[in-house]
Enzyme design. Structure first.
Site, PDB file in Angstrom:
ATOM      1  N   ASP A  13     -12.677  28.873  58.626  1.00 15.59           N
ATOM      2  CA  ASP A  13     -11.880  29.047  57.415  1.00 15.59           C
ATOM      3  C   ASP A  13     -11.501  30.507  57.162  1.00 15.59           C
ATOM      4  O   ASP A  13     -11.364  30.941  56.016  1.00 15.59           O
ATOM      5  CB  ASP A  13     -12.625  28.484  56.183  1.00 15.59           C
ATOM      6  CG  ASP A  13     -12.952  27.022  56.366  1.00 15.59           C
ATOM      7  OD1 ASP A  13     -12.132  26.308  56.979  1.00 15.59           O
ATOM      8  OD2 ASP A  13     -14.019  26.584  55.904  1.00 15.59           O
ATOM      9  N   LYS A  16      -7.136  31.083  60.139  1.00 16.56           N
ATOM     10  CA  LYS A  16      -6.559  30.958  61.485  1.00 16.56           C
ATOM     11  C   LYS A  16      -5.196  30.280  61.432  1.00 16.56           C
ATOM     12  O   LYS A  16      -4.286  30.637  62.165  1.00 16.56           O
ATOM     13  CB  LYS A  16      -7.498  30.114  62.372  1.00 16.56           C
ATOM     14  CG  LYS A  16      -8.852  30.756  62.581  1.00 16.56           C
ATOM     15  CD  LYS A  16      -9.778  29.863  63.400  1.00 16.56           C
ATOM     16  CE  LYS A  16     -10.195  28.598  62.672  1.00 16.56           C
ATOM     17  NZ  LYS A  16     -11.067  28.796  61.520  1.00 16.56           N
ATOM     18  N   HIS A  41      -6.711  23.535  58.449  1.00  9.05           N
ATOM     19  CA  HIS A  41      -5.944  24.782  58.473  1.00  9.05           C
ATOM     20  C   HIS A  41      -4.804  24.684  57.470  1.00  9.05           C
ATOM     21  O   HIS A  41      -3.947  23.801  57.583  1.00  9.05           O
ATOM     22  CB  HIS A  41      -5.383  25.042  59.875  1.00  9.05           C
ATOM     23  CG  HIS A  41      -6.444  25.168  60.925  1.00  9.05           C
ATOM     24  ND1 HIS A  41      -6.177  25.227  62.260  1.00  9.05           N
ATOM     25  CD2 HIS A  41      -7.785  25.253  60.818  1.00  9.05           C
ATOM     26  CE1 HIS A  41      -7.301  25.340  62.937  1.00  9.05           C
ATOM     27  NE2 HIS A  41      -8.298  25.346  62.082  1.00  9.05           N
ATOM     28  N   GLN A 223     -12.695  26.044  63.892  1.00 13.84           N
ATOM     29  CA  GLN A 223     -14.025  26.551  63.500  1.00 13.84           C
ATOM     30  C   GLN A 223     -14.143  28.067  63.727  1.00 13.84           C
ATOM     31  O   GLN A 223     -13.153  28.758  63.568  1.00 13.84           O
ATOM     32  CB  GLN A 223     -15.134  25.779  64.239  1.00 13.84           C
ATOM     33  CG  GLN A 223     -15.217  24.308  63.860  1.00 13.84           C
ATOM     34  CD  GLN A 223     -14.163  23.439  64.515  1.00 13.84           C
ATOM     35  OE1 GLN A 223     -13.985  23.476  65.715  1.00 13.84           O
ATOM     36  NE2 GLN A 223     -13.457  22.657  63.738  1.00 13.84           N
TER      37      GLN A 223
END
Ligand code: GDP
Ligand code: IMO
Ligand code: MG
Length: 427
Positions: A13, A16, A41, A223
């Site tokens: 988080d 990305k 995302h 991740q």
């Protein structure tokens, strides 16, 4: 040139999605190489907000081919609903390519994920409940179902039978659940075959040919480094390799092809689920970071645990990924603090430790050693260049860069595509 990897430097988080989307306009392929729809995302384009789980964030850039690599685990129902959701909003998804070797998250593995967590009770990992761990376990145990299996009913049936042989024993005898019928699973999976067929491809060949033709390929991690099954805070991790090496195995591209590895780094730290987190805050500062940063999970809606920036973790991410650059996100969230603590080292049982300890016992005992950096009050969301930032914000960035071991080449000052300060070009 140029294959770039873009990955999370903390516990996920970090932003990305936004970073990938920003580069998406200039790259030819964006490739997911691991994880599945445990990812969430958020990408903001103009006044439109998109939440992507399985699809690479490059799907929002018209010139870019999105690829789901062999290392990803695919829940077909999630994939199809994500595609139709985007189509309804006018996004063209026809270029998507999915590796025939990617593993499928079967309905029974979603069940196994949930019952295992329930069984662990207090010791649970706090997974997203999407079947990620059990699907990777099946892959390693060689009883997994792959995308290509959808196109051979006989093989598919044999494989589902083999997988359910053991799982049904476990579900009925250990977890007190009903057995799952082979035919029902096979029927459901076959129902996805035609819908997915236009996308299935030999993605390894496609990507390597693209690189030979000097196309630009961006690998987008899900991740983050500390959630990596090998390099993260095991067992409180996900079941794949978000670190840079995962891009090679998860897409079938050799390490010699990768020219740049960009770590996405939040200007503070967050974590979802269980596990150690040295700089975690339980006071009103933590509450404020959560509120101002909107730190609520995109996938599960859980509140994210929040804490100050941890330079020990950033240095570790630089090392295990061979980072060439950082993209520092959410600097704007820190506006308004008089002083901002930054963790520069740990104190572990009376010793000062500068690097992430390999021992889980030490890490569980790690207490942050903070250095206080002066804050700023000016709104920085309109800053377009580094020199537009207030002096103290500049000094905060420079201090983080010095401690973290790689240049900060971009800074996020808001969620939107344009709310970014570019310092060094990534391409
Ligand atoms: P990911 O999983 O790494 O893609 O990150 P998430 O999307 O789960 O969480 C990052 C959140 O921060 C999203 O809501 C983004 O829209 C938002 N975001 C990304 N960069 C920035 C930034 O520089 N400033 C602010 N305020 N928000 C950002
Ligand atoms: P993005 O890509 C934050 C966490 C879960 C749990 C652990 C294992 O949005 O950064 P899993 O379902 O993967 O078996 O859960 O990993 N986790 C994430 N935390 N961001 C993510 O993805 C995550 N994906 C998994 O909360 O602690
Ligand atoms: Mg996320």
């Amino acid at each position: 040139m140029p294959a770039l990897v873009l990955l999370g430097a903390q516990w996920g988080d970090e932003g990305k999605g936004k970073a990938t989307d920003l580069l998406g306009g200039s790259v030819d392929y964006v490739v997911r190489y691991q994880g599945g729809n445990n990812a969430g995302h958020t990408v903001v384009v103009g006044d439109q907000k998109y939440a992507l789980h399985l699809l690479p964030s490059g799907i929002l850039s018209p010139g870019c081919t999105p690829v789901i690599g062999n290392g990803v685990v695919v829940d077909p129902s999630v994939l199809l609903s994500e595609l139709s959701g985007l189509n309804e909003r006018g996004v063209d998804t026809s270029k998507l390519l999915i590796s025939g070797n990617a593993h499928i998250i079967t309905p029974y593995n979603v069940t196994v994920d949930k019952v295992t967590e329930r069984f662990l009770g207090k010791r649970k990992i706090g997974t997203t409940g999407r079947g990620i761990g059990p699907t990777y376990a099946d892959k390693i145990n060689r009883v997994g179902i792959r995308v290509q299996d959808l196109y051979d009913e006989s093989i598919l049936t044999q494989k589902v039978e083999a997988a359910l042989d053991v799982k049904n024993q476990m579900l009925t005898k250990l977890y007190n659940r009903r057995a799952i019928a082979v035919e029902q699973v096979v029927e459901e999976l076959l129902g996805y075959a035609d819908k997915l067929a236009p996308y299935v491809a030999d993605t390894v060949l496609v990507l390597n040919e693209a690189l030979e033709q000097d196309k630009v390929v961006l690998f987008e991690g899900g991740q983050g480094t500390l959630l990596d099954i090998d390099h993260g805070t095991y067992p409180f991790v996900t079941s794949s390799n978000p670190t840079a090496g995962g891009a090679c195995t998860g897409a079938g591209v050799g390490p010699t092809k990768i020219s740049r590895v960009i770590g996405i780094l939040k200007a503070y730290t967050t974590r979802v689920g269980a596990g150690p987190f040295p700089t975690e805050l339980f006071d009103e500062d933590g509450e404020a970071l959560r509120r101002i940063g909107g730190e609520r999970g995109v996938t599960t809606g859980r509140d994210r645990r929040c804490g100050w920036f941890d330079a020990v973790i950033a240095r570790y991410a630089t090392r295990v990924n061979g980072l060439t650059d950082f993209f520092l996100t959410k600097l704007d969230v820190l506006t308004g603090w008089e002083q901002i603590p930054v963790c520069v080292a740990y104190e572990i049982d009376g010793r000062r430790v500068e690097e992430l300890p390999y021992s889980q016992t030490d890490f569980h005992h790690a207490k942050p050693v903070y250095e206080m950096l002066p804050g700023w009050n000016e709104d920085i969301s309109k800053a377009k260049s580094f020199s537009d930032l207030p002096k103290n914000a500049q000094a905060y960035v420079k201090a983080l860069e010095e401690m973290s071991g790689a240049p900060i080449s971009a800074i996020g000052v808001g969620p939107g595509r344009t709310e970014t300060i570019e310092i060094n070009s990534f391409l």
